[in-house]
Write a protein that holds these residues in place. Structure first.
Motif, PDB file in Angstrom:
ATOM      1  N   GLY A  33       0.654  -1.114   0.003  1.00  8.61           N
ATOM      2  CA  GLY A  33       0.005   0.161  -0.055  1.00  8.61           C
ATOM      3  C   GLY A  33       0.976   1.398  -0.026  1.00  8.61           C
ATOM      4  N   ALA A  34       0.418   2.238  -0.163  1.00  8.09           N
ATOM      5  CA  ALA A  34      -1.112   2.408  -0.376  1.00  8.09           C
ATOM      6  C   ALA A  34      -1.659   2.167  -1.716  1.00  8.09           C
ATOM      7  CB  ALA A  34      -1.531   4.229  -0.312  1.00  8.09           C
ATOM      8  N   HIS A  35      -3.081   1.435  -1.662  1.00  2.17           N
ATOM      9  CA  HIS A  35      -3.310   1.099  -2.991  1.00  2.17           C
ATOM     10  C   HIS A  35      -4.152   1.874  -3.830  1.00  2.17           C
ATOM     11  CE1 HIS A  35      -1.804  -2.731  -1.841  1.00  2.17           C
ATOM     12  NE2 HIS A  35      -2.469  -2.663  -0.531  1.00  2.17           N
ATOM     13  N   GLU A  36      -4.430   3.210  -2.932  1.00  3.26           N
ATOM     14  CA  GLU A  36      -4.712   4.411  -3.706  1.00  3.26           C
ATOM     15  C   GLU A  36      -4.435   5.547  -3.436  1.00  3.26           C
ATOM     16  OE1 GLU A  36      -9.142   4.686  -1.952  1.00  3.26           O
ATOM     17  OE2 GLU A  36      -9.219   3.249  -3.319  1.00  3.26           O
ATOM     18  N   PHE A  37      -4.484   6.759  -3.904  1.00  5.95           N
ATOM     19  CA  PHE A  37      -4.124   8.223  -3.489  1.00  5.95           C
ATOM     20  C   PHE A  37      -4.838   8.796  -2.410  1.00  5.95           C
ATOM     21  CE2 PHE A  37      -3.424  12.572  -3.463  1.00  5.95           C
ATOM     22  CZ  PHE A  37      -2.112  12.912  -3.293  1.00  5.95           C
ATOM     23  N   ASP A  38      -4.255   9.069  -1.430  1.00  3.71           N
ATOM     24  CA  ASP A  38      -5.040   9.658  -0.442  1.00  3.71           C
ATOM     25  C   ASP A  38      -4.059  10.519   0.305  1.00  3.71           C
ATOM     26  OD1 ASP A  38      -6.529  10.190   1.940  1.00  3.71           O
ATOM     27  OD2 ASP A  38      -6.634   8.380   2.983  1.00  3.71           O
ATOM     28  N   GLU A  39      -4.423  11.769   0.106  1.00  3.25           N
ATOM     29  CA  GLU A  39      -3.551  12.887   0.685  1.00  3.25           C
ATOM     30  C   GLU A  39      -3.383  12.793   2.155  1.00  3.25           C
ATOM     31  OE1 GLU A  39      -6.023  16.938   0.302  1.00  3.25           O
ATOM     32  OE2 GLU A  39      -4.911  16.326  -1.470  1.00  3.25           O
ATOM     33  N   THR A  40      -4.477  12.168   3.004  1.00  6.34           N
ATOM     34  CA  THR A  40      -4.372  12.287   4.323  1.00  6.34           C
ATOM     35  C   THR A  40      -3.771  11.305   4.785  1.00  6.34           C
ATOM     36  OG1 THR A  40      -6.646  11.359   4.529  1.00  6.34           O
ATOM     37  CG2 THR A  40      -6.640  13.797   4.121  1.00  6.34           C
ATOM     38  N   ASP A  41      -3.215  10.242   4.245  1.00  4.95           N
ATOM     39  CA  ASP A  41      -2.426   8.975   4.809  1.00  4.95           C
ATOM     40  C   ASP A  41      -1.315   9.307   5.697  1.00  4.95           C
ATOM     41  OD1 ASP A  41      -0.735   8.942   2.937  1.00  4.95           O
ATOM     42  OD2 ASP A  41      -1.172   7.383   1.830  1.00  4.95           O
ATOM     43  N   ASP A  45       1.508   4.193   9.173  1.00  5.69           N
ATOM     44  CA  ASP A  45       0.447   3.137   8.677  1.00  5.69           C
ATOM     45  C   ASP A  45       0.725   2.359   7.443  1.00  5.69           C
ATOM     46  OD1 ASP A  45      -1.055   4.181  10.997  1.00  5.69           O
ATOM     47  OD2 ASP A  45      -2.167   5.579   9.526  1.00  5.69           O
ATOM     48  N   VAL A  46       1.374   3.197   6.364  1.00  5.59           N
ATOM     49  CA  VAL A  46       1.745   2.414   5.286  1.00  5.59           C
ATOM     50  C   VAL A  46       3.080   1.620   5.605  1.00  5.59           C
ATOM     51  CG1 VAL A  46       0.369   3.915   3.876  1.00  5.59           C
ATOM     52  CG2 VAL A  46       2.792   4.081   4.229  1.00  5.59           C
ATOM     53  N   VAL A  47       4.044   2.255   6.257  1.00  2.03           N
ATOM     54  CA  VAL A  47       5.335   1.268   6.345  1.00  2.03           C
ATOM     55  C   VAL A  47       5.493   0.272   7.355  1.00  2.03           C
ATOM     56  CG1 VAL A  47       6.715   2.703   8.056  1.00  2.03           C
ATOM     57  CG2 VAL A  47       7.796   1.560   6.165  1.00  2.03           C
ATOM     58  N   LYS A  48       4.398   0.264   8.117  1.00  2.00           N
ATOM     59  CA  LYS A  48       4.167  -1.019   9.154  1.00  2.00           C
ATOM     60  C   LYS A  48       4.064  -2.085   8.755  1.00  2.00           C
ATOM     61  CE  LYS A  48       1.685  -2.162  13.534  1.00  2.00           C
ATOM     62  NZ  LYS A  48       0.462  -1.869  14.212  1.00  2.00           N
ATOM     63  N   GLY A  71      10.480  10.061   7.175  1.00  3.29           N
ATOM     64  CA  GLY A  71       9.501   9.723   8.101  1.00  3.29           C
ATOM     65  C   GLY A  71       9.312   8.091   8.048  1.00  3.29           C
ATOM     66  N   VAL A  72       9.351   7.364   6.893  1.00  2.00           N
ATOM     67  CA  VAL A  72       9.066   5.817   6.748  1.00  2.00           C
ATOM     68  C   VAL A  72      10.638   5.299   7.335  1.00  2.00           C
ATOM     69  CG1 VAL A  72       7.693   5.775   4.659  1.00  2.00           C
ATOM     70  CG2 VAL A  72      10.178   6.204   4.077  1.00  2.00           C
TER      71      VAL A  72
END
Length: 160
Positions: A33-41, A45-48, A71-72
């Motif tokens: 992921g992310a599997h779709e663009f979400d400017e608020t992610d 959460d995505v690297v975990k 950050g990641v």
């Protein structure tokens, strides 16, 4: 070799390009992921899931991308067994693997162009850890730090 990849909104477009490049090269890649663009992610959460997969041995290496890559890198290094680093040039992409057994390369989607990203990814996935005594000695010391500080941060069991 099984690879993993993850990105937040700051690296989403670059992740899609890298994913295509890796699959076109015939490599097995899991998209965390992310599997779709979400400017608020949020990058933790995505690297975990990617970092946990590396720690469990489900993937050998991973690539994580956020806007700066910082950050990641910070978040992934909280997972025991993950050795993540922000990479901006080819020397560190191979030296980090060869000397430090880096298993997660972090990239800045807003600060590195597509040609360099592709080069860094190629160098990273082709590099292997060099089993020399001095490199292993250093890694053992890193492992000891991880164990020692892990004990300090464990919460006490609730009293009944």
């Amino acid at each position: 070799m099984k690879l993993g990849i993850a990105a937040d909104h700051g690296g989403f477009d670059q992740k899609q390009q890298i994913l295509r490049f890796l699959k076109d090269s015939g490599l097995e890649v899991i998209d965390f992921g992310a599997h779709e663009f979400d400017e608020t992610d949020d990058y933790p959460d995505v690297v975990k899931p990617l970092a946990l997969a590396i720690a469990k041995g489900e993937v050998k290496k991973g690539i994580a991308i956020c806007g700066s890559g910082v950050g990641v890198s910070v978040a992934a290094n909280k997972v025991p067994g993950v050795r993540a680093a922000l990479i901006t040039e080819p020397y560190s992409a191979h030296q980090g693997v060869e000397h430090d057994n880096m298993n997660l390369m972090c990239l800045g989607g807003r600060v590195i162009g597509p040609a360099l990203i592709k080069e860094l990814v190629a160098v990273f996935i082709q590099s292997e850890y060099v089993e020399k005594e001095r490199f292993q000695r250093r890694l053992n010391k890193v492992d000891e730090l991880e164990k020692a500080f892990g004990q300090l941060t464990k919460k006490e069991e609730p009293k009944k």
